[in-house]
Scaffold this active site. Structure first.
Site, PDB file in Angstrom:
ATOM      1  N   HIS A 156      30.222  45.006  45.320  1.00  0.00           N
ATOM      2  CA  HIS A 156      28.998  44.355  45.783  1.00  0.00           C
ATOM      3  C   HIS A 156      29.339  42.951  46.277  1.00  0.00           C
ATOM      4  O   HIS A 156      29.957  42.171  45.565  1.00  0.00           O
ATOM      5  CB  HIS A 156      27.987  44.269  44.645  1.00  0.00           C
ATOM      6  CG  HIS A 156      26.729  43.550  45.014  1.00  0.00           C
ATOM      7  ND1 HIS A 156      25.850  44.031  45.960  1.00  0.00           N
ATOM      8  CD2 HIS A 156      26.209  42.377  44.576  1.00  0.00           C
ATOM      9  CE1 HIS A 156      24.836  43.187  46.084  1.00  0.00           C
ATOM     10  NE2 HIS A 156      25.028  42.181  45.243  1.00  0.00           N
ATOM     11  N   LYS A 190      24.098  35.072  48.846  1.00  0.00           N
ATOM     12  CA  LYS A 190      25.288  35.511  49.600  1.00  0.00           C
ATOM     13  C   LYS A 190      24.944  35.837  51.054  1.00  0.00           C
ATOM     14  O   LYS A 190      25.602  35.363  51.976  1.00  0.00           O
ATOM     15  CB  LYS A 190      25.916  36.742  48.915  1.00  0.00           C
ATOM     16  CG  LYS A 190      26.370  36.528  47.499  1.00  0.00           C
ATOM     17  CD  LYS A 190      27.015  37.766  46.910  1.00  0.00           C
ATOM     18  CE  LYS A 190      26.047  38.925  46.786  1.00  0.00           C
ATOM     19  NZ  LYS A 190      24.933  38.652  45.838  1.00  0.00           N
ATOM     20  N   ASP A 214      26.396  43.619  51.442  1.00  0.00           N
ATOM     21  CA  ASP A 214      25.940  44.354  50.263  1.00  0.00           C
ATOM     22  C   ASP A 214      27.043  45.224  49.670  1.00  0.00           C
ATOM     23  O   ASP A 214      27.434  45.040  48.534  1.00  0.00           O
ATOM     24  CB  ASP A 214      24.709  45.200  50.589  1.00  0.00           C
ATOM     25  CG  ASP A 214      24.064  45.746  49.322  1.00  0.00           C
ATOM     26  OD1 ASP A 214      24.087  45.053  48.302  1.00  0.00           O
ATOM     27  OD2 ASP A 214      23.550  46.877  49.370  1.00  0.00           O
TER      28      ASP A 214
END
Length: 309
Positions: free
Chosen positions: A138, A159, A177
């Site tokens: 991730h 992020k 992702d």
């Protein structure tokens, strides 16, 4: 163990199937090819039978010069090990005898018009990429100033927002992702997308963005070599590292150690700018430059000058 079918190779490299159309579902598991030179003269101590066998001009010219009896003996010694397939390069002709042996042993015989050296390089690179051990993590993967980075942190830390700012500054998205990491060698880790998330960036309150359509093709790239692992963390007053030369730490992925940096977040901090600074500093370090060493050297020189006054 990851595998790839011979049929996939035929499609990828536009190979001509000379024999064995019914056996193209055979699987390849080895990321390298082999040219059976020594094996044709009877030396099999280190024969990699699980690798694709490449027959270039040297091998085919040698086989052409043999008598039928010699040819059956030498080729028979190789085909009995049932390698995945044979690929003849440079569009060479006169392969009737080779077709027959491959037919008898049910081994696909393929042909390309490319030269041996170029074809082998391209095929080895392709196999290495497709058969490389991989994991999915991730995070976000980007290329910043030509430096591949992993941007990690807890969900909601920012992020993707940081990635969006970096893309707006001219850097490139690789994956958002879900990042697929492939171990290409003992020191090389490749970051890429999982095909489903290709070109997409998810922003909270905004939704999905197609980066290539919004910013153009230059804003996206298929893969990048991972050089730095950057973790975004929440601000901790007592834990912020103020050292001029922080201790170097690493993050291990598939046995490959990647330099690790933590960036603490606080309102007003230019996180994207800090990521750019980290990449630039890493690049200079690879070139042999260390800012902290130069700084300390200046201090030592000043102290020496004061002593000499």
């Amino acid at each position: 163990m990851k595998t790839i079918s011979i049929e996939k190779l035929v499609q990828e490299f536009s190979l001509e199937v000379l024999e064995g159309k019914d056996y193209l579902n055979r699987k390849i598991s080895q990321p390298r090819t082999h040219r059976p030179g020594l094996e044709f003269i009877g030396y099999f101590d280190y024969f990699p039978m699980e690798q694709i066998q490449i027959l270039g001009k040297k091998e085919i010219t040698y086989l052409h010069k043999l008598t039928d009896e010699e040819r059956r003996y030498h080729i028979g010694n190789v085909v009995k090990y049932h390698p995945p397939c044979f690929i003849v390069t440079a569009g060479q002709e006169g392969l009737t005898y080779l077709k027959q042996y491959c037919k008898e042993e049910r081994i696909p015989l393929l042909r390309t018009n490319e030269k041996s050296s170029e074809f082998i390089d391209n095929l080895n690179n392709y196999l290495k990429n497709k058969l490389a051990p991989e994991i999915a993590i991730h995070g976000v993967c980007l290329n910043v100033y030509g430096v591949g980075i992993l941007l990690r942190g807890k969900s909601g830390i920012g992020k993707s927002e940081t990635a969006h700012t970096l893309i707006g500054r001219g850097h490139r998205l690789v994956a958002d992702d879900i990042v697929v990491l492939k171990k290409i060698s003992s020191k090389t880790l490749l970051g890429t997308h999982n095909r489903t998330n290709k070109e997409f960036l998810a922003l909270r309150s905004i939704g999905l963005l197609n980066i290539a359509k919004i910013y153009g093709r230059k804003a996206f790239q298929e893969e990048t070599r991972i050089a730095i692992d950057i973790e975004l963390c929440r601000w901790e007053d007592n834990e912020l590292n103020n050292q001029l030369e922080p201790e170097l730490t690493y993050k291990d992925y598939l046995g490959v150690k990647i330099p690790h940096i933590e960036i603490q977040l606080q309102p007003g901090r230019d996180v994207a700018g800090l990521v750019e600074a980290a990449c630039t500093n890493w690049y200079l370090f690879q070139q042999g430059y260390n800012a902290a060493e130069e700084f300390f050297e200046r201090i030592q020189n000043e102290l020496k000058d004061q002593e000499n006054e």
